[in-house]
Design a protein around this motif. Sequence first.
Motif, PDB file in Angstrom:
ATOM      1  N   LEU A   5       0.758  -1.290   0.071  1.00  0.00           N
ATOM      2  CA  LEU A   5      -0.050   0.029   0.113  1.00  0.00           C
ATOM      3  C   LEU A   5       1.114   1.069   0.058  1.00  0.00           C
ATOM      4  O   LEU A   5       1.610   1.446   1.079  1.00  0.00           O
ATOM      5  N   THR A   6       0.757   2.024  -1.000  1.00  0.00           N
ATOM      6  CA  THR A   6       1.342   3.439  -1.111  1.00  0.00           C
ATOM      7  C   THR A   6       0.687   4.364  -0.769  1.00  0.00           C
ATOM      8  O   THR A   6      -0.446   4.570  -1.538  1.00  0.00           O
ATOM      9  N   VAL A 236     -13.910   5.196  12.156  1.00  0.00           N
ATOM     10  CA  VAL A 236     -12.915   4.890  10.675  1.00  0.00           C
ATOM     11  C   VAL A 236     -13.376   4.355   9.636  1.00  0.00           C
ATOM     12  O   VAL A 236     -12.839   4.666   8.633  1.00  0.00           O
ATOM     13  N   VAL A 237     -14.238   3.244   9.802  1.00  0.00           N
ATOM     14  CA  VAL A 237     -14.650   2.591   8.658  1.00  0.00           C
ATOM     15  C   VAL A 237     -15.763   3.436   7.918  1.00  0.00           C
ATOM     16  O   VAL A 237     -15.757   3.493   6.636  1.00  0.00           O
ATOM     17  N   SER A 238     -16.344   4.233   8.600  1.00  0.00           N
ATOM     18  CA  SER A 238     -17.172   5.356   7.897  1.00  0.00           C
ATOM     19  C   SER A 238     -16.661   6.009   6.810  1.00  0.00           C
ATOM     20  O   SER A 238     -17.352   6.713   6.041  1.00  0.00           O
ATOM     21  N   GLU A 278      -2.338  -2.382  10.481  1.00  0.00           N
ATOM     22  CA  GLU A 278      -3.004  -3.728  10.985  1.00  0.00           C
ATOM     23  C   GLU A 278      -4.467  -3.259  11.328  1.00  0.00           C
ATOM     24  O   GLU A 278      -5.402  -4.297  11.011  1.00  0.00           O
ATOM     25  N   ALA A 279      -4.812  -2.423  11.967  1.00  0.00           N
ATOM     26  CA  ALA A 279      -6.076  -2.105  12.545  1.00  0.00           C
ATOM     27  C   ALA A 279      -6.973  -1.999  11.274  1.00  0.00           C
ATOM     28  O   ALA A 279      -8.074  -2.659  11.073  1.00  0.00           O
ATOM     29  N   VAL A 285     -10.585  -2.072   5.544  1.00  0.00           N
ATOM     30  CA  VAL A 285     -10.587  -0.867   5.011  1.00  0.00           C
ATOM     31  C   VAL A 285      -9.217  -0.062   4.847  1.00  0.00           C
ATOM     32  O   VAL A 285      -8.914   0.969   4.976  1.00  0.00           O
ATOM     33  N   LEU A 286      -8.263  -0.812   4.318  1.00  0.00           N
ATOM     34  CA  LEU A 286      -6.883  -0.279   4.116  1.00  0.00           C
ATOM     35  C   LEU A 286      -7.154   0.880   3.254  1.00  0.00           C
ATOM     36  O   LEU A 286      -6.103   1.679   3.101  1.00  0.00           O
ATOM     37  N   ASP A 287      -8.043   0.779   2.336  1.00  0.00           N
ATOM     38  CA  ASP A 287      -8.224   2.045   1.273  1.00  0.00           C
ATOM     39  C   ASP A 287      -8.437   3.292   1.900  1.00  0.00           C
ATOM     40  O   ASP A 287      -8.449   4.285   1.484  1.00  0.00           O
TER      41      ASP A 287
END
Length: 344
Positions: A5-6, A236-238, A278-279, A285-287
Amino acid sequence: MTDRLTIIRPDDWHIHLRDGEVLRNTVSDAARIFSRAIIMPNLVPPVRNGDEAQGYRERIEAARPAGSIFEPLMVLYLTNQTSPEIIRAAYSKGQAIAAKLYPAGATTNSGSGVTALEHIYPALEAMADVGMPLLVHGEVTHSDVDIFDREKAFIDQQLIKLVERFPTLKVVFEHITTADAAEFVKGASDRIGATITAHHLLYNRNHLLAGGVRPHFYCLPILKRQRHQQALCDAVVSGSNKFFLGTDSAPHAQHAKETSCGCAGCYTAYAAIELYAEAFDSLGVLDKLEAFASFNGPDYYGLPRNTDTITLVRESWTAPDQLPFGDHMVIPLRAGETINWRVE
Ligand SMILES: NC(=O)N[C@@H](CC(=O)O)C(=O)O
């Protein structure tokens, strides 16, 4: 599955670097990844005015590793004596970009903090006027309020009134830990933002207390029950731009944590973005990490976003058992355990 992931280089909108000898350790850990950081002013004595902030900034800059352009963003510590003149001078000279409210007695080195909000009304008026954000440690301090309820009590008893009374003041609710705080921020206007730590996304009070007391998980505001951890994860997912990265990395020497009355604070700066990755990864939701870590903070503060990038890769490594901290050692969060992401 994303293994690489950049993202645009992140900043840390809440960190404790301390002072003196330890700066060479804490500054290099922060400067490893972060371009800028909001520097908490709870030194002894605290950073009370622009000149003290300027002096502290210079000590931090002198402790940077060779070639580092890490930029400390300085913060004043509000006391009952902070005058509008102190605020205006520090802001106009570029010596401080925000001021922090520590209710007296709420946490580490908050003894000089504010005993009643009325004392700082003139300072808050000046802050609203010049556009300087108020950073809030949002916990009441009365001994009769349960430690797990102190954040919610602060919202109900103080924060709601505060944002009503100062309708243009920008307020960052720092290191939020409860569903109540996440709801409050979501429902508030755009001038209200919040930082969320990696440890409050990854852990709850079972990690601190079940099966034995783990002092290195003890921080303030204290880890809450799982339902609250979930609410922060939902925030954070929101993808809401009101939430941004603030590690609250808060080192204390090993002997000050592993004792009968241990200090509050978790040391995460050495692996901060890795722990956030990690979280976000575990939430699928890494994006959304880039906006949280690299866009929402500068946008809130009205600062330019960084332009260079870092690359995270899914690769396990073992966190060190301990790290140097001036003449002592600090036990980092996750000491000796596996971390699943690393920065290339
Ligand atoms: N977060 C903590 O547990 N500790 C911080 C103070 C604070 O932000 O509460 C510290 O300075 O050690």
